[in-house]
Design a protein around this motif. Structure first.
Motif, mmCIF file in Angstrom:
data_model
loop_
_atom_site.group_PDB
_atom_site.id
_atom_site.type_symbol
_atom_site.label_atom_id
_atom_site.label_comp_id
_atom_site.label_asym_id
_atom_site.label_seq_id
_atom_site.Cartn_x
_atom_site.Cartn_y
_atom_site.Cartn_z
ATOM 1 N N ARG A 609 -66.851 -29.382 -1.624
ATOM 2 C CA ARG A 609 -66.066 -30.449 -1.020
ATOM 3 C C ARG A 609 -65.384 -31.331 -2.066
ATOM 4 N N ILE A 610 -66.083 -31.574 -3.179
ATOM 5 C CA ILE A 610 -65.530 -32.525 -4.178
ATOM 6 C C ILE A 610 -64.847 -31.818 -5.352
ATOM 7 N N ALA A 611 -64.721 -30.496 -5.297
ATOM 8 C CA ALA A 611 -64.160 -29.754 -6.439
ATOM 9 C C ALA A 611 -62.742 -30.203 -6.760
ATOM 10 N N ALA A 612 -61.902 -30.302 -5.743
ATOM 11 C CA ALA A 612 -60.507 -30.686 -5.985
ATOM 12 C C ALA A 612 -60.413 -32.125 -6.509
ATOM 13 N N VAL A 613 -61.238 -33.009 -5.909
ATOM 14 C CA VAL A 613 -61.235 -34.403 -6.359
ATOM 15 C C VAL A 613 -61.710 -34.512 -7.819
ATOM 16 N N GLN A 614 -62.755 -33.758 -8.167
ATOM 17 C CA GLN A 614 -63.295 -33.808 -9.523
ATOM 18 C C GLN A 614 -62.270 -33.322 -10.555
ATOM 19 N N GLN A 615 -61.501 -32.308 -10.146
ATOM 20 C CA GLN A 615 -60.467 -31.807 -11.059
ATOM 21 C C GLN A 615 -59.403 -32.873 -11.318
ATOM 22 N N LYS A 616 -59.019 -33.576 -10.244
ATOM 23 C CA LYS A 616 -58.033 -34.640 -10.387
ATOM 24 C C LYS A 616 -58.580 -35.783 -11.245
ATOM 25 N N ILE A 617 -59.882 -36.109 -11.072
ATOM 26 C CA ILE A 617 -60.511 -37.172 -11.874
ATOM 27 C C ILE A 617 -60.482 -36.827 -13.360
ATOM 28 N N THR A 618 -60.763 -35.584 -13.679
ATOM 29 C CA THR A 618 -60.775 -35.145 -15.087
ATOM 30 C C THR A 618 -59.403 -35.301 -15.725
ATOM 31 N N LEU A 619 -58.351 -34.910 -14.999
ATOM 32 C CA LEU A 619 -56.991 -35.024 -15.538
ATOM 33 C C LEU A 619 -56.596 -36.493 -15.735
ATOM 34 N N LEU A 620 -56.921 -37.304 -14.714
ATOM 35 C CA LEU A 620 -56.568 -38.720 -14.825
ATOM 36 C C LEU A 620 -57.326 -39.410 -15.962
ATOM 37 N N ARG A 621 -58.575 -39.030 -16.131
ATOM 38 C CA ARG A 621 -59.379 -39.654 -17.205
ATOM 39 C C ARG A 621 -58.796 -39.312 -18.585
ATOM 40 N N GLN A 622 -58.316 -38.109 -18.732
ATOM 41 C CA GLN A 622 -57.698 -37.713 -19.996
ATOM 42 C C GLN A 622 -56.414 -38.492 -20.257
ATOM 43 N N GLU A 623 -55.615 -38.667 -19.204
ATOM 44 C CA GLU A 623 -54.370 -39.419 -19.354
ATOM 45 C C GLU A 623 -54.644 -40.887 -19.709
ATOM 46 N N VAL A 624 -55.659 -41.466 -19.057
ATOM 47 C CA VAL A 624 -56.011 -42.850 -19.359
ATOM 48 C C VAL A 624 -56.451 -42.997 -20.826
ATOM 49 N N ASP A 625 -57.276 -42.088 -21.326
ATOM 50 C CA ASP A 625 -57.730 -42.136 -22.716
ATOM 51 C C ASP A 625 -56.556 -41.999 -23.690
ATOM 52 N N ASP A 626 -55.611 -41.122 -23.375
ATOM 53 C CA ASP A 626 -54.447 -40.943 -24.243
ATOM 54 C C ASP A 626 -53.594 -42.200 -24.298
ATOM 55 N N LEU A 627 -53.406 -42.843 -23.149
ATOM 56 C CA LEU A 627 -52.621 -44.073 -23.131
ATOM 57 C C LEU A 627 -53.310 -45.195 -23.911
ATOM 58 N N LEU A 628 -54.626 -45.256 -23.815
ATOM 59 C CA LEU A 628 -55.354 -46.264 -24.593
ATOM 60 C C LEU A 628 -55.166 -46.046 -26.104
ATOM 61 N N GLU A 629 -55.160 -44.784 -26.539
ATOM 62 C CA GLU A 629 -54.957 -44.488 -27.957
ATOM 63 C C GLU A 629 -53.544 -44.864 -28.403
ATOM 64 N N VAL A 630 -52.551 -44.600 -27.527
ATOM 65 C CA VAL A 630 -51.164 -44.945 -27.868
ATOM 66 C C VAL A 630 -51.016 -46.454 -28.024
ATOM 67 N N ILE A 631 -51.585 -47.196 -27.087
ATOM 68 C CA ILE A 631 -51.496 -48.661 -27.154
ATOM 69 C C ILE A 631 -52.201 -49.192 -28.388
ATOM 70 N N ASP A 632 -53.337 -48.591 -28.719
ATOM 71 C CA ASP A 632 -54.085 -49.039 -29.900
ATOM 72 C C ASP A 632 -53.279 -48.811 -31.184
ATOM 73 N N GLU A 633 -52.561 -47.695 -31.257
ATOM 74 C CA GLU A 633 -51.736 -47.424 -32.441
ATOM 75 C C GLU A 633 -50.555 -48.388 -32.529
ATOM 76 N N ILE A 634 -49.974 -48.753 -31.390
ATOM 77 C CA ILE A 634 -48.836 -49.686 -31.409
ATOM 78 C C ILE A 634 -49.284 -51.054 -31.873
#
Length: 634
Positions: A609-634
């Motif tokens: 039941r939660i497989a599709a949701v978990q996949q979406k969570i993983t992608l979003l978590r990666q994007e959030v981490d990448d944006l945090l790194e970009v902001i930290d470098e700026i």
């Protein structure tokens, strides 16, 4: 005609090689290759008067200082003012030291005059000899007599034969001279005695009336010897004394008016005896050093002034600990050993240094100061090919002059040291072919103002004063940019933007921590099945997220309104959107899992039941981490 008493020749115990002979089976043709010391008391003549006679002359070649006399008598008509000393060319070119004095009396009552002036002359019509003219203090009148003592020191007149030996061989040397005394007049009677350091003789020239007994070879007496008679004799004998030769010695004597004279001596030393042939065995040397290394140089002794201090002995590697110092009220003896026993042909370089009290060597005379110190090497068993004596005077010294008891080449240079401005004047005295007899005192005169002593202390005082004044001025000076300028305002605005961004990043990180706690509550649910605890964790998370959302709103408003944040606000807004989406998916997953547990669904059904949701969570978590790194470098 001249009458001569028996002549004695004592072969020196210390010999030094300059070049090797080329044939070991026969005596060398040229024997002027070894340093040694000769003291002569010569039979001499005066060319200007045929009736000038010399009575009871003695000729000696010895290793130690002895007293010998030349009794000279004028039976002619004219008064005599000069006495000539002839030497063959091979000896004259190696003459290192010549001293002539007038002596009176014998034994304890004997007195000697000051050193007599000696000049090189070139008399006409005489053989190719080198003639030295000795000027008498007053003319020797008819019937008058005097006794001259002549001391001559030669080098490069002996050679090792053979030129190479093994570690176990004895060192042999060859000596060449004339059985007759060199004289421009006939000699009535003369004999020659060759005294060797050891009774071991390999070979010697046999002439008429030659006798060998013990360690002495006697030639003569010979009568009615014609002028310039030079029958050659060669003696081949054993001598195991080491031949220490300093190819270069640099003595630096630095005078400090603060109470010290620092002496530094740099030696380039060679053992100039017979070269070592084959390998060196340390084991054989240690077991029988006086047999398997009889001619090796083991140690040197330097005789330093009595109050020498701060003595050191080192080389390029560092300090050498094999040294001993013995001192009394008269002298200080420094005994040094090289890092290894030195055999023929071996070289080493080392430095010795020591300090001396200024009051023992610096004096005043007629408004000038003068340094009175020895010239040569403090080691008596050493011959020096080239010596450089550098006297470093205090900065500001002027009107410099040198008084030395023998000629030397004088140059000037400067040395820069700590706290110097123009450099310290340096007097450089250079001399070749230096023997222990040159170790006499010389004087360096100069003028120096006592006020110059205050130069360096005042430089230090003013230097520290300027440093502290500069520090005080720096601390009290306002070096900031004007607060009304646009650049200063821009800097303040950028500092505020950086502070806001840091706060924003902290809130985002705290939100992600809450997401992790929700995931942890689901893992606890799968392990314990406690639905109520999981719902309580969800309730706590919702409350924290609401608080963080309230804190985030003013920061977003500030960043969106600040002109300094235009280049970063887009990334901030994107991060907020992605985090909201991630938060929704995390909450959805949590609700689906709790509902499934309340309905008693199996673990596989829950995962499906939660497989599709978990996949979406993983992608979003990666994007959030990448944006945090970009902001930290700026």
């Amino acid at each position: 005609m001249f009458t001569s008493t028996p002549t004695a020749v004592l072969i020196p115990a210390t010999l030094f090689r300059e070049r090797n002979c080329t044939n070991e089976s026969t005596p060398p043709r040229s024997l002027s290759t070894l340093h040694f010391r000769i003291f002569h008391a010569f039979l001499q003549c005066l060319l200007r008067s045929r009736d000038f006679q010399i009575g009871s002359p003695d000729r000696f070649i010895i290793t130690d200082s002895s007293i010998h006399y030349i009794a000279q008598e004028n039976n002619g008509v004219e008064a005599v003012s000069k006495v000539l000393l002839p030497y063959p060319e091979n000896q004259a070119k190696n003459l290192a030291f010549l001293l002539v004095t007038i002596t009176e009396g014998k034994g304890k009552t004997k007195t000697s005059s000051d050193r007599l002036p000696v000049d090189v002359i070139h008399p006409e019509g005489m053989p190719s000899l080198t003639w030295y003219a000795v000027s008498l203090p007053k003319e020797l009148s008819k019937g008058g007599s005097l006794t001259l003592e002549v001391k001559a020191v030669f080098t490069h007149l002996l050679t090792p034969f053979p030129e190479k030996i093994t570690q176990a061989d004895a060192q042999l040397v060859a000596f060449q001279d004339s059985a007759h005394y060199l004289s421009p007049y006939a000699v009535k009677v003369q004999s020659l005695t060759v005294k060797l350091p050891e009774p071991k003789v390999e070979s010697y020239t046999k002439l008429e009336n030659t006798k060998f007994s013990g360690s002495e070879i006697k030639y003569g007496p010979y009568e009615n010897i014609p002028p310039f008679s030079l029958p050659t004799i060669i003696v081949h004998f054993a001598n195991n004394k080491p031949f220490s030769v300093a190819q270069e010695l640099v003595r630096e004597i630095e005078v400090s008016h603060w109470g010290n004279v620092q002496v530094t001596e740099n030696y380039n030393l060679i053992h100039a005896g017979a070269e070592l042939k084959g390998e060196f065995s340390r084991l054989d040397y240690e077991e029988r050093p006086h047999v398997r290394g009889a001619s090796a140089l083991r140690s040197l002794v330097a005789r330093l002034p009595a109050r020498a201090h701060s003595i050191y002995y080192r080389d390029e590697i560092g300090n050498i600990s094999t040294s001993n110092v013995y001192s009394d009220s008269v002298k200080t003896l420094l005994e040094i050993e090289p890092r290894y026993p030195m055999f023929g042909g071996w070289r080493t370089a080392f430095t010795i240094g020591y300090g001396l009290p200024l009051q023992d060597f610096l004096f005043k005379s007629e408004g000038k100061r003068f340094l009175d110190i020895t010239f040569g090497c403090p080691m008596n068993d050493m011959v020096i090919e080239n010596i450089y004596v550098k006297v470093v005077l205090p900065e500001g010294s002027k009107d410099i002059s040198v008084v030395a008891p023998f000629p030397s080449k004088e140059t000037r240079e400067a040395k820069l040291s700590h706290l110097d401005i123009a450099g310290r004047p340096v007097v450089v005295l250079e001399k070749k072919n230096v023997v222990p007899e040159h170790n006499q005192n010389f004087q360096v005169y100069y003028r120096f103002s006592s006020l110059s002593l205050l130069r360096e202390p005042l430089m230090l005082v003013f230097g520290f004063l300027l440093f502290f004044v500069a520090c005080i001025a720096y601390v009290h000076a306002d070096l900031t940019i004007s607060k009304s300028s646009s650049s200063y305002i821009a800097k303040l605005q950028w500092d505020e933007v950086q502070t806001a961004i840091q706060q924003f990043q902290n809130i985002m990180n705290r939100v992600l921590v809450i997401h992790n706690k929700l995931d942890a509550s689901l893992r606890d649910l799968s392990r314990t099945g406690d639905v109520q605890a999981c719902k309580a964790a969800r309730k706590t998370a919702d409350a924290f997220l609401k608080e963080l959302t309230k804190e985030l709103k003013p920061l977003l408003s500030f960043l969106q309104s600040s002109p300094q944040a235009l280049h970063i606000v887009a990334k901030v807004e994107e991060l907020v959107v992605k985090e909201k989406e991630l938060q929704e998916k995390v909450m959805l997953k949590h609700s689906m899992v709790v509902d499934s547990y309340e309905k008693k669904s199996g673990g596989k059904d829950i995962d499906n039941r939660i497989a599709a949701v978990q996949q979406k969570i993983t992608l979003l978590r990666q994007e959030v981490d990448d944006l945090l790194e970009v902001i930290d470098e700026i």
